[in-house]
Design an enzyme around this catalytic site. Sequence first.
Site, PDB file in Angstrom:
ATOM      1  CE  LYS A   1      -2.493   7.404  -0.928  1.00  0.00           C
ATOM      2  NZ  LYS A   1      -1.999   6.170  -0.245  1.00  0.00           N
TER       3      LYS A   1
ATOM      4  CE1 TYR B   1      -6.545   5.225   2.508  1.00  0.00           C
ATOM      5  CE2 TYR B   1      -6.104   7.514   3.023  1.00  0.00           C
ATOM      6  CZ  TYR B   1      -6.014   6.433   2.162  1.00  0.00           C
ATOM      7  OH  TYR B   1      -5.378   6.578   0.948  1.00  0.00           O
TER       8      TYR B   1
ATOM      9  CG  PHE C   1      -0.550   1.268   8.046  1.00  0.00           C
ATOM     10  CD1 PHE C   1      -1.566   1.947   7.392  1.00  0.00           C
ATOM     11  CD2 PHE C   1      -0.476  -0.112   7.885  1.00  0.00           C
ATOM     12  CE1 PHE C   1      -2.490   1.288   6.598  1.00  0.00           C
ATOM     13  CE2 PHE C   1      -1.402  -0.789   7.090  1.00  0.00           C
ATOM     14  CZ  PHE C   1      -2.411  -0.084   6.450  1.00  0.00           C
TER      15      PHE C   1
ATOM     16  NE  ARG D   1      -6.567  -1.821  -6.269  1.00  0.00           N
ATOM     17  CZ  ARG D   1      -6.275  -1.312  -5.066  1.00  0.00           C
ATOM     18  NH1 ARG D   1      -6.750  -0.139  -4.698  1.00  0.00           N
ATOM     19  NH2 ARG D   1      -5.506  -1.976  -4.238  1.00  0.00           N
TER      20      ARG D   1
ATOM     21  CB  THR E   1       0.436  -1.116  -1.448  1.00  0.00           C
ATOM     22  OG1 THR E   1      -0.833  -1.621  -1.859  1.00  0.00           O
ATOM     23  CG2 THR E   1       0.259  -0.125  -0.308  1.00  0.00           C
TER      24      THR E   1
ATOM     25  NE  ARG F   1       0.288   3.309  -4.696  1.00  0.00           N
ATOM     26  CZ  ARG F   1      -0.767   2.628  -4.279  1.00  0.00           C
ATOM     27  NH1 ARG F   1      -0.935   1.371  -4.640  1.00  0.00           N
ATOM     28  NH2 ARG F   1      -1.675   3.197  -3.494  1.00  0.00           N
TER      29      ARG F   1
ATOM     30  CG  ASN G   1       1.179   4.597  -1.437  1.00  0.00           C
ATOM     31  OD1 ASN G   1       0.495   5.580  -1.197  1.00  0.00           O
ATOM     32  ND2 ASN G   1       0.749   3.367  -1.243  1.00  0.00           N
TER      33      ASN G   1
ATOM     34  CG  HIS H   1      -7.058   6.136  -2.419  1.00  0.00           C
ATOM     35  ND1 HIS H   1      -7.128   5.028  -1.612  1.00  0.00           N
ATOM     36  CD2 HIS H   1      -8.312   6.323  -2.915  1.00  0.00           C
ATOM     37  CE1 HIS H   1      -8.388   4.577  -1.616  1.00  0.00           C
ATOM     38  NE2 HIS H   1      -9.114   5.356  -2.393  1.00  0.00           N
TER      39      HIS H   1
ATOM     40  CD  GLU I   1     -12.557   4.848  -1.682  1.00  0.00           C
ATOM     41  OE1 GLU I   1     -12.120   4.036  -0.842  1.00  0.00           O
ATOM     42  OE2 GLU I   1     -11.979   5.085  -2.760  1.00  0.00           O
TER      43      GLU I   1
END
Length: 137
Positions: free
Chosen positions: A9, A49, A57, A85, A91, A102, A112, A115, A126
């Site tokens: 990100k 998203y 948010f 993950r 998150t 993270r 964060n 993704h 995706e």
Amino acid sequence: IERTLSIIKPDATRRNLTGKINAKFEDAGLRIVAQKRIHLSPAQAGKFYEVHKDRPFYGELVEFMASEPVVVQVLEGENAIAKNREVMGATNPANADAGTIRKEFALSVGENSVHGSDAPETAKEEIAFFFSGLELV
Ligand code: ATP
Ligand code: MG
């Protein structure tokens, strides 16, 4: 063998953390089989998203994801979705385990750093959102 879609990100690309994050993926046995740097438009980020469009948010998330370039990538490995993950961590970085991306790099629950797809069906969608068949070997 499984594939998952990962995004580094804007908070992380801005701080030149792409290599350090990629090292965490590779150390965990995930192979980077496709990767490119792109700058999402607000419309593209909003579409990616869309599943979160009713969350409070959403506007902030879309604005952040379109604020600066991101690195989108396909990671491959045994149980790649779950493994990615695990390497990413929770998150909210405050809840993330030591050694996760993270925990080490995220600035906040919004900014964060990474993704990762959350299930086989979303991973497929995706990956197709960002990569054509020609870009994947
Ligand atoms: P991602 O989908 O980005 O891999 P995730 O699956 O861990 O993250 P989601 O619940 O799908 O988390 O939320 C998507 C993204 O929305 C988060 O990664 C984060 O950037 C943002 N987000 C989630 N919760 C909040 C919040 N409470 N405030 C601000 N941003 C949030
Ligand atoms: Mg998610």
